[in-house]
Design a protein around this motif. Structure first.
Motif, PDB file in Angstrom:
ATOM      1  N   MET A  83       0.850  -1.188   0.000  1.00  0.00           N
ATOM      2  CA  MET A  83       0.000   0.000   0.000  1.00  0.00           C
ATOM      3  C   MET A  83       0.878   1.228   0.000  1.00  0.00           C
ATOM      4  N   THR A  84       0.406   2.274  -0.665  1.00  0.00           N
ATOM      5  CA  THR A  84       1.174   3.517  -0.752  1.00  0.00           C
ATOM      6  C   THR A  84       0.874   4.402   0.420  1.00  0.00           C
ATOM      7  N   ALA A  85       1.740   5.391   0.601  1.00  0.00           N
ATOM      8  CA  ALA A  85       1.496   6.355   1.667  1.00  0.00           C
ATOM      9  C   ALA A  85       0.237   7.144   1.397  1.00  0.00           C
ATOM     10  N   ALA A  86      -0.022   7.394   0.047  1.00  0.00           N
ATOM     11  CA  ALA A  86      -1.237   8.136  -0.301  1.00  0.00           C
ATOM     12  C   ALA A  86      -2.475   7.342   0.050  1.00  0.00           C
ATOM     13  N   ALA A  87      -2.383   6.003  -0.067  1.00  0.00           N
ATOM     14  CA  ALA A  87      -3.542   5.176   0.251  1.00  0.00           C
ATOM     15  C   ALA A  87      -3.875   5.203   1.727  1.00  0.00           C
ATOM     16  N   LEU A  88      -2.864   5.557   2.542  1.00  0.00           N
ATOM     17  CA  LEU A  88      -3.093   5.625   3.982  1.00  0.00           C
ATOM     18  C   LEU A  88      -3.817   6.894   4.397  1.00  0.00           C
ATOM     19  N   ASP A  89      -3.859   7.898   3.515  1.00  0.00           N
ATOM     20  CA  ASP A  89      -4.471   9.177   3.846  1.00  0.00           C
ATOM     21  C   ASP A  89      -5.970   8.992   4.039  1.00  0.00           C
ATOM     22  N   THR A  90      -6.502   9.639   4.984  1.00  0.00           N
ATOM     23  CA  THR A  90      -7.924   9.521   5.285  1.00  0.00           C
ATOM     24  C   THR A  90      -8.411  10.825   5.848  1.00  0.00           C
ATOM     25  N   SER A  91      -9.682  11.073   5.610  1.00  0.00           N
ATOM     26  CA  SER A  91     -10.267  12.320   6.104  1.00  0.00           C
ATOM     27  C   SER A  91     -11.070  12.108   7.372  1.00  0.00           C
ATOM     28  N   THR A  92     -10.948  10.919   7.972  1.00  0.00           N
ATOM     29  CA  THR A  92     -11.705  10.639   9.195  1.00  0.00           C
ATOM     30  C   THR A  92     -11.153  11.472  10.334  1.00  0.00           C
ATOM     31  N   PRO A  93     -11.954  12.245  11.047  1.00  0.00           N
ATOM     32  CA  PRO A  93     -11.432  13.080  12.132  1.00  0.00           C
ATOM     33  C   PRO A  93     -10.982  12.229  13.313  1.00  0.00           C
ATOM     34  N   VAL A  94     -10.032  12.772  14.075  1.00  0.00           N
ATOM     35  CA  VAL A  94      -9.496  12.077  15.249  1.00  0.00           C
ATOM     36  C   VAL A  94     -10.467  12.231  16.390  1.00  0.00           C
ATOM     37  N   PRO A  95     -11.014  11.150  16.930  1.00  0.00           N
ATOM     38  CA  PRO A  95     -11.954  11.274  18.045  1.00  0.00           C
ATOM     39  C   PRO A  95     -11.250  11.725  19.295  1.00  0.00           C
ATOM     40  N   ALA A  96     -11.874  12.517  20.070  1.00  0.00           N
ATOM     41  CA  ALA A  96     -11.288  13.023  21.307  1.00  0.00           C
ATOM     42  C   ALA A  96     -12.272  12.832  22.428  1.00  0.00           C
ATOM     43  N   SER A  97     -11.744  12.520  23.582  1.00  0.00           N
ATOM     44  CA  SER A  97     -12.595  12.393  24.755  1.00  0.00           C
ATOM     45  C   SER A  97     -12.959  13.765  25.265  1.00  0.00           C
ATOM     46  N   THR A 141      -7.341  10.418  23.546  1.00  0.00           N
ATOM     47  CA  THR A 141      -6.795   9.075  23.389  1.00  0.00           C
ATOM     48  C   THR A 141      -6.568   8.815  21.905  1.00  0.00           C
ATOM     49  N   VAL A 142      -5.332   8.493  21.529  1.00  0.00           N
ATOM     50  CA  VAL A 142      -4.956   8.276  20.126  1.00  0.00           C
ATOM     51  C   VAL A 142      -4.704   6.796  19.917  1.00  0.00           C
ATOM     52  N   ARG A 143      -5.369   6.219  18.912  1.00  0.00           N
ATOM     53  CA  ARG A 143      -5.176   4.800  18.606  1.00  0.00           C
ATOM     54  C   ARG A 143      -3.859   4.599  17.868  1.00  0.00           C
ATOM     55  N   ALA A 144      -3.328   3.370  17.985  1.00  0.00           N
ATOM     56  CA  ALA A 144      -2.055   3.058  17.329  1.00  0.00           C
ATOM     57  C   ALA A 144      -2.168   3.171  15.815  1.00  0.00           C
ATOM     58  N   SER A 145      -3.325   2.792  15.266  1.00  0.00           N
ATOM     59  CA  SER A 145      -3.486   2.883  13.809  1.00  0.00           C
ATOM     60  C   SER A 145      -3.400   4.324  13.324  1.00  0.00           C
ATOM     61  N   GLU A 146      -3.857   5.254  14.131  1.00  0.00           N
ATOM     62  CA  GLU A 146      -3.796   6.651  13.731  1.00  0.00           C
ATOM     63  C   GLU A 146      -2.363   7.167  13.699  1.00  0.00           C
ATOM     64  N   THR A 147      -1.555   6.731  14.639  1.00  0.00           N
ATOM     65  CA  THR A 147      -0.146   7.135  14.584  1.00  0.00           C
ATOM     66  C   THR A 147       0.544   6.545  13.363  1.00  0.00           C
ATOM     67  N   GLU A 181      -0.912   5.921  10.480  1.00  0.00           N
ATOM     68  CA  GLU A 181      -1.360   6.724   9.337  1.00  0.00           C
ATOM     69  C   GLU A 181      -0.640   8.072   9.300  1.00  0.00           C
ATOM     70  N   GLY A 182      -0.458   8.650  10.472  1.00  0.00           N
ATOM     71  CA  GLY A 182       0.247   9.926  10.507  1.00  0.00           C
ATOM     72  C   GLY A 182       1.678   9.798  10.032  1.00  0.00           C
ATOM     73  N   ARG A 183       2.346   8.718  10.451  1.00  0.00           N
ATOM     74  CA  ARG A 183       3.722   8.520   9.987  1.00  0.00           C
ATOM     75  C   ARG A 183       3.768   8.265   8.490  1.00  0.00           C
ATOM     76  N   ALA A 184       2.782   7.539   7.954  1.00  0.00           N
ATOM     77  CA  ALA A 184       2.744   7.298   6.503  1.00  0.00           C
ATOM     78  C   ALA A 184       2.575   8.611   5.745  1.00  0.00           C
ATOM     79  N   ARG A 185       1.755   9.504   6.275  1.00  0.00           N
ATOM     80  CA  ARG A 185       1.592  10.798   5.609  1.00  0.00           C
ATOM     81  C   ARG A 185       2.907  11.581   5.590  1.00  0.00           C
ATOM     82  N   LEU A 186       3.649  11.473   6.693  1.00  0.00           N
ATOM     83  CA  LEU A 186       4.942  12.180   6.731  1.00  0.00           C
ATOM     84  C   LEU A 186       5.900  11.607   5.698  1.00  0.00           C
ATOM     85  N   TYR A 187       5.946  10.283   5.558  1.00  0.00           N
ATOM     86  CA  TYR A 187       6.810   9.678   4.547  1.00  0.00           C
ATOM     87  C   TYR A 187       6.385  10.110   3.147  1.00  0.00           C
TER      88      TYR A 187
END
Length: 414
Positions: free
Chosen positions: A1-15, A309-315, A317-323
């Motif tokens: 999968m590409t880094a672009a494929a990891l991009d998502t517009s789902t907002p980060v849920p916050a408590s 609270t940040v899920r591991a999958s979100e981190t 995705e964030g790292r993939a966007r940086l790459y």
């Protein structure tokens, strides 16, 4: 999968933020503070009372017996450096031993009968005071002579170093030394016109000079007459023979206040009583306790939940966007390869610190694949685009599946 494929517009849920209500809006209290604060105060009060009791006991013991630690060569001291044992031996032989700490009182007692004056080093007395005090005694024994005292009472004598730590024979005709035999004299002195015993190097351990029907002797009493050394060699015999010639021994112990010098300045340690040290230690302990009690507290006073609270999958995705933004597929490929190498090494039972070439060769040997191709997948191939990175990711997954199938064929996917 590409880094672009990891991009998502789902907002980060916050408590919900703290203070907004519910469990996050608590006031920060974790329990009733009254009983806990009362227990804390009770603990500190107990510690303070214990310190006061210990300090009181220490002060009482110090005032009762002065800790049995007077100055060195003190006949009232039972410590290792005192001479209480020698004083008791002399009393057992019928000698009246009087410990005097005042020069005028010592001179008065010396005038009552023939007596032996035991004279330690007295830096607070002038030359005339020392000479006058010695003139009233029949015998004088210098138990801790210094250069000035030797020059006053034994002209021509002076300190000459220290003897070796070994017993030495008297090598003289003095009866007291002959009856005592060999001993380790400690400091030695040049003889001058005095009779000398116990020769060592450039000096002698015992000097004796007759004067006006009596005699003056000089000896280093610390290694000979002190309680801890009196039973060694012939130390006790020499002490009794030197000090017990007359029925009265006046043992003068100088103190800083007994001085005739106008500019005598005793030190603070000489002027303070022994209990002062115990009080200073008590004050230091009390100061440390007060610092712990009133000092600044580090860290939060109560446990708090993180506002988000940040899920591991979100981190991930964030790292993939940086790459993807950096345009560096090689760095992303390295991260993929590191994970694959770690998992393949675990499947093959290799050490955690095994080198990448060793893991590649082991994987090729286990699966039967070409060694060069396996090394290319795990080490050598360089992706230059997102497409190459996706292809490399697929090949890594296939290689890992092949190794898993070869190691655990019964668990391989159907």
């Amino acid at each position: 999968m590409t880094a672009a494929a990891l991009d998502t517009s789902t907002p980060v849920p916050a408590s919900p933020p703290l203070g907004a209500g519910g469990s996050g809006g608590s006031s920060g209290r974790v329990g009733p503070a009254g009983p806990r604060r009362g227990r804390r105060w009770a603990a500190w009060v107990s510690i303070g009372l214990a310190l006061l009791v210990i300090g009181g006991i220490g002060g009482a013991v110090s005032a009762a017996n002065q800790w049995a630690q007077r100055d060195a060569l003190d006949p009232d001291s039972t410590g290792p450096g005192g001479t209480r044992a020698l004083a008791e031996i002399l009393r057992g032989h019928g000698v009246d031993v009087r410990v005097v700490r005042d020069r005028a009182a010592a001179a008065e007692i010396l005038g009552t009968a023939p007596a032996t004056l035991v004279l330690p080093d007295a830096p607070a007395l002038s030359d005339d005071a020392i000479a006058d005090l010695a003139s009233g005694a029949t015998d004088v024994v210098l138990v801790e002579p210094r250069a000035r005292t030797l020059d006053l009472l034994l002209p021509g004598s002076a300190p000459a170093g220290v003897a070796p730590d070994a017993a030495i024979g008297p090598d003289c005709d003095l009866d007291a030394a002959l009856r005592a035999g060999a001993l380790a004299p400690g400091a030695v002195y040049s003889a001058g016109d005095a009779e000398a015993c116990y020769p060592a190097d450039a000096g002698y351990g015992l000097l004796v000079r007759s004067a006006d029907g009596g005699r003056i002797a000089a000896v280093d009493a610390r290694p000979l007459f002190a309680n801890e050394h009196l039973a060694e060699n012939g130390n006790a015999a020499l002490a009794v023979n030197l000090l017990g010639r007359h029925p009265l021994v006046v043992w003068y112990m100088p103190n800083p206040g007994d001085t005739d010098l106008a500019n005598a300045n005793p030190s603070l340690g000489d002027l303070t009583p022994p209990w002062v040290s115990a009080v200073i230690v008590l004050l230091l302990v009390a100061g440390i306790a007060a610092g712990v009690w009133r000092g600044r507290r580090f860290g939060p006073l109560v446990a708090e939940r993180l506002p988000v609270t940040v899920r591991a999958s979100e981190t991930t995705e964030g790292r993939a966007r940086l790459y993807a933004r950096a345009g560096d597929p090689l760095h992303a490929a390295d991260r993929l390869r590191i994970g694959a190498l770690r998992r393949i090494a675990a499947l093959l039972g290799l050490a955690a610190n095994a080198a990448a070439p060793d893991i590649a060769d082991a994987a090729a040997g286990r699966t039967g694949l070409d060694r060069r191709a396996v090394r290319g997948i795990l080490i050598d191939d360089v992706p230059r685009s997102d497409a190459d990175l996706v292809a490399l990711s697929t090949r890594l997954r296939d290689l890992e599946d092949a190794v898993r199938t070869a190691v655990r064929p019964e668990r391989s996917p159907r």
